[in-house]
Design an enzyme around this catalytic site. Sequence first.
Site, PDB file in Angstrom:
ATOM      1  N   TYR A 204       0.882  -1.171   0.000  1.00 52.69           N
ATOM      2  CA  TYR A 204       0.000   0.000   0.000  1.00 52.69           C
ATOM      3  C   TYR A 204       0.919   1.222   0.000  1.00 52.69           C
ATOM      4  CZ  TYR A 204      -4.150  -2.785   1.262  1.00 52.69           C
ATOM      5  OH  TYR A 204      -5.188  -3.673   1.259  1.00 52.69           O
ATOM      6  N   LYS A 300     -12.399  -4.886   2.970  1.00 52.48           N
ATOM      7  CA  LYS A 300     -13.391  -5.383   3.927  1.00 52.48           C
ATOM      8  C   LYS A 300     -14.730  -5.795   3.307  1.00 52.48           C
ATOM      9  CE  LYS A 300     -11.220  -5.328   7.674  1.00 52.48           C
ATOM     10  NZ  LYS A 300     -10.416  -6.418   7.126  1.00 52.48           N
ATOM     11  N   TYR A 388      -7.195  -5.435   9.958  1.00 50.13           N
ATOM     12  CA  TYR A 388      -6.990  -5.964   8.600  1.00 50.13           C
ATOM     13  C   TYR A 388      -7.266  -7.471   8.546  1.00 50.13           C
ATOM     14  CZ  TYR A 388      -5.278  -5.881   3.833  1.00 50.13           C
ATOM     15  OH  TYR A 388      -5.200  -5.960   2.462  1.00 50.13           O
TER      16      TYR A 388
HETATM   17  P1  RFL Z   1     -22.483  -8.445  -4.932  1.00 49.21           P
HETATM   18  O1  RFL Z   1     -21.189  -9.137  -5.107  1.00 49.21           O
HETATM   19  O2  RFL Z   1     -22.675  -7.128  -5.587  1.00 49.21           O
HETATM   20  O3  RFL Z   1     -23.614  -9.463  -5.426  1.00 49.21           O
HETATM   21  C1  RFL Z   1     -24.952  -9.058  -5.608  1.00 49.21           C
HETATM   22  C2  RFL Z   1     -25.572  -9.956  -6.651  1.00 49.21           C
HETATM   23  O4  RFL Z   1     -26.966  -9.622  -6.778  1.00 49.21           O
HETATM   24  C3  RFL Z   1     -27.311  -9.587  -8.149  1.00 49.21           C
HETATM   25  N1  RFL Z   1     -28.504  -8.718  -8.289  1.00 49.21           N
HETATM   26  C4  RFL Z   1     -29.760  -9.203  -8.341  1.00 49.21           C
HETATM   27  N2  RFL Z   1     -30.221 -10.453  -8.305  1.00 49.21           N
HETATM   28  C5  RFL Z   1     -31.576 -10.612  -8.360  1.00 49.21           C
HETATM   29  N3  RFL Z   1     -32.440  -9.564  -8.452  1.00 49.21           N
HETATM   30  C6  RFL Z   1     -32.014  -8.304  -8.500  1.00 49.21           C
HETATM   31  N4  RFL Z   1     -32.878  -7.289  -8.606  1.00 49.21           N
HETATM   32  C7  RFL Z   1     -30.607  -8.070  -8.434  1.00 49.21           C
HETATM   33  N5  RFL Z   1     -29.836  -6.966  -8.448  1.00 49.21           N
HETATM   34  C8  RFL Z   1     -28.562  -7.372  -8.356  1.00 49.21           C
HETATM   35  C9  RFL Z   1     -26.063  -9.061  -8.836  1.00 49.21           C
HETATM   36  O5  RFL Z   1     -26.054  -9.401 -10.213  1.00 49.21           O
HETATM   37  C10 RFL Z   1     -24.961  -9.755  -8.035  1.00 49.21           C
HETATM   38  O6  RFL Z   1     -24.615 -11.007  -8.589  1.00 49.21           O
HETATM   39  O7  RFL Z   1     -22.822  -8.230  -3.382  1.00 49.21           O
HETATM   40  P2  RFL Z   1     -22.442  -9.118  -2.084  1.00 49.21           P
HETATM   41  O8  RFL Z   1     -22.810 -10.552  -2.271  1.00 49.21           O
HETATM   42  O9  RFL Z   1     -23.003  -8.359  -0.946  1.00 49.21           O
HETATM   43  O10 RFL Z   1     -20.855  -9.098  -2.010  1.00 49.21           O
HETATM   44  C11 RFL Z   1     -20.150  -7.907  -1.740  1.00 49.21           C
HETATM   45  C12 RFL Z   1     -18.769  -7.941  -2.424  1.00 49.21           C
HETATM   46  O11 RFL Z   1     -18.931  -8.275  -3.779  1.00 49.21           O
HETATM   47  C13 RFL Z   1     -18.035  -6.598  -2.279  1.00 49.21           C
HETATM   48  O12 RFL Z   1     -18.212  -6.060  -0.998  1.00 49.21           O
HETATM   49  C14 RFL Z   1     -16.510  -6.748  -2.531  1.00 49.21           C
HETATM   50  O13 RFL Z   1     -16.247  -7.084  -3.856  1.00 49.21           O
HETATM   51  C15 RFL Z   1     -15.771  -5.440  -2.171  1.00 49.21           C
HETATM   52  N6  RFL Z   1     -14.344  -5.502  -2.466  1.00 49.21           N
HETATM   53  C16 RFL Z   1     -13.456  -6.140  -1.621  1.00 49.21           C
HETATM   54  N7  RFL Z   1     -13.895  -6.754  -0.518  1.00 49.21           N
HETATM   55  C17 RFL Z   1     -13.025  -7.458   0.279  1.00 49.21           C
HETATM   56  O14 RFL Z   1     -13.463  -8.005   1.291  1.00 49.21           O
HETATM   57  N8  RFL Z   1     -11.679  -7.570  -0.017  1.00 49.21           N
HETATM   58  C18 RFL Z   1     -11.153  -6.979  -1.107  1.00 49.21           C
HETATM   59  O15 RFL Z   1      -9.972  -7.141  -1.373  1.00 49.21           O
HETATM   60  C19 RFL Z   1     -12.033  -6.198  -1.947  1.00 49.21           C
HETATM   61  N9  RFL Z   1     -11.578  -5.619  -3.054  1.00 49.21           N
HETATM   62  C20 RFL Z   1     -13.853  -4.946  -3.656  1.00 49.21           C
HETATM   63  C21 RFL Z   1     -12.450  -5.033  -3.920  1.00 49.21           C
HETATM   64  C22 RFL Z   1     -14.711  -4.361  -4.583  1.00 49.21           C
HETATM   65  C23 RFL Z   1     -14.195  -3.841  -5.735  1.00 49.21           C
HETATM   66  N10 RFL Z   1     -15.120  -3.267  -6.631  1.00 49.21           N
HETATM   67  C24 RFL Z   1     -15.137  -3.537  -8.014  1.00 49.21           C
HETATM   68  C25 RFL Z   1     -16.231  -2.518  -6.118  1.00 49.21           C
HETATM   69  C26 RFL Z   1     -11.937  -4.527  -5.077  1.00 49.21           C
HETATM   70  C27 RFL Z   1     -12.795  -3.934  -5.978  1.00 49.21           C
HETATM   71  C28 RFL Z   1     -12.148  -3.427  -7.220  1.00 49.21           C
HETATM   72  C1  PHB Z   2      -7.233  -7.001  -4.594  1.00 48.67           C
HETATM   73  O1  PHB Z   2      -6.321  -7.834  -4.668  1.00 48.67           O
HETATM   74  O2  PHB Z   2      -8.122  -6.923  -5.457  1.00 48.67           O
HETATM   75  C2  PHB Z   2      -7.285  -6.056  -3.453  1.00 48.67           C
HETATM   76  C3  PHB Z   2      -6.354  -6.178  -2.428  1.00 48.67           C
HETATM   77  C4  PHB Z   2      -6.408  -5.288  -1.356  1.00 48.67           C
HETATM   78  C5  PHB Z   2      -7.370  -4.296  -1.329  1.00 48.67           C
HETATM   79  C6  PHB Z   2      -8.301  -4.181  -2.350  1.00 48.67           C
HETATM   80  C7  PHB Z   2      -8.262  -5.070  -3.414  1.00 48.67           C
HETATM   81  O3  PHB Z   2      -7.387  -3.404  -0.296  1.00 48.67           O
END
Ligand code: RFL
Ligand code: PHB
Length: 394
Positions: A204, A300, A388
């Site tokens: 980071y 998170k 973390y």
């Molecule tokens: P999701 O993954 O958004 O899944 C929701 C699902 O619902 C569907 N949906 C519907 N289905 C039926 N009817 C409807 N009306 C609907 N509307 C939507 C969608 O198509 C989808 O499949 O939510 P969920 O399950 O709560 O999961 C949350 C996580 O996906 C999210 O918090 C993480 O990805 C955040 N995040 C990270 N979290 C971590 O814990 N560690 C990480 O390293 C981390 N890195 C990240 C991240 C999120 C990122 N982005 C793109 C926002 C890195 C990135 C780049």
């Molecule tokens: C990732 O690998 O996508 C990643 C790792 C750490 C973060 C966010 C995303 O804080």
Amino acid sequence: MTNRTQVGIVGAGPAGLLLAHLLRLEGIESLVLETRTREEIEATLRAGVLEQGTVNILNDTGVGARMMREGFVHEGVYLRFGGATHRIDFKELTGGRTIMVYAQHEVIKDLVKARLDAGAPIEFGVRDVSLQDLETAAPKIRYRDGAGTLRELACDYAAGCDGFHGVSRPSIPSRKRTEFTRVYPFGWFGILLEAPPATDELIYAHHERGFALVSTRSPQIQRLYLQCDPEDDVKQWPDARIWEELHARLANREGWKLTEGRIFQKGVIAMRSFVVEPMQYGRLFLAGDAAHIVPPTGAKGLNLAVADVWVLARALAAHYRGGGDGLLGQYSATALRRVWRAENFSWWMTSTLHRFHDDTPFHHRLQLAELDSVTSSRARATALAENYVGLPLD
Ligand code: RFL
Ligand code: PHB
């Protein structure tokens, strides 16, 4: 056509799929409804870091085998600022706790496979989902199935696991919910590239040109991010500009150098903090991004989704075992306590590591003092490490 199930789950992200999995292990029937196709959910790039508690749940419930083979256990992270790199040793500071780097879409694949192998249902490609009669003892979910047929699902409980843009949260009358939002004046530019790992643990980096993060996916594929304008378009970021910024922001006095490689995926990610209170309305329970968003800096989001459904599954199991509705009644308060602590940690990581538009040299010095304090005080490093790797689930 009306079907019946015990728990109707909207959304097949990590929250919905894991909830369905935990309920099935308790002998509770559910149906998962998802607007996208299986191929789409299994190809969506998102998180990479799993907390120790998330890893334990996946292992204890029989869906962790591939993660243990293909994921990477990291025992710490690096904080880089002022051209010097400082390690935060999670394992030592937290009494042995570590994190796992394993992509979210791989977790999704493992959960979908486990459910379909068990003969349990997921309906992909549904449309026009709406939630009805949530304040009664007989909630219903109406939707059009993949073939376009209108259906009604009668259930005991509805789980809103449909992410930030889903229909579940807006189904709660606005006078019954309070929303807390903060939008950050920057985004992340994320890339995937073909190269061997540049580092053994995540870096980071704080820099006056903006934040950068070095993560990994496999021995051949690396995941990197850099702070950008939230309105940026990928067309504004040709490869040469990406490398120039990454090299500048990751510059260091230790001779570490970023390995370049072919960039095959680019995307811009918005950054926000958001919480809705309460996470329950009648027989509807919200979980994961449907209820809260954190900026990705603290890694998170996925882990909070896992913690929510773990609490919710235990509460539903207690109900169906005849143990009463006490835990269900406490669900929102129990989940929100952890959510707000993760919000605080993610906001702090974000505020400490990014450059703000209105930054003054004074603010920049304060950030450096904050990072100096975290990396030279064992108490402060321990606080970072505990957050973390994730707060205990109990
Ligand atoms: P999701 O993954 O958004 O899944 C929701 C699902 O619902 C569907 N949906 C519907 N289905 C039926 N009817 C409807 N009306 C609907 N509307 C939507 C969608 O198509 C989808 O499949 O939510 P969920 O399950 O709560 O999961 C949350 C996580 O996906 C999210 O918090 C993480 O990805 C955040 N995040 C990270 N979290 C971590 O814990 N560690 C990480 O390293 C981390 N890195 C990240 C991240 C999120 C990122 N982005 C793109 C926002 C890195 C990135 C780049
Ligand atoms: C990732 O690998 O996508 C990643 C790792 C750490 C973060 C966010 C995303 O804080």
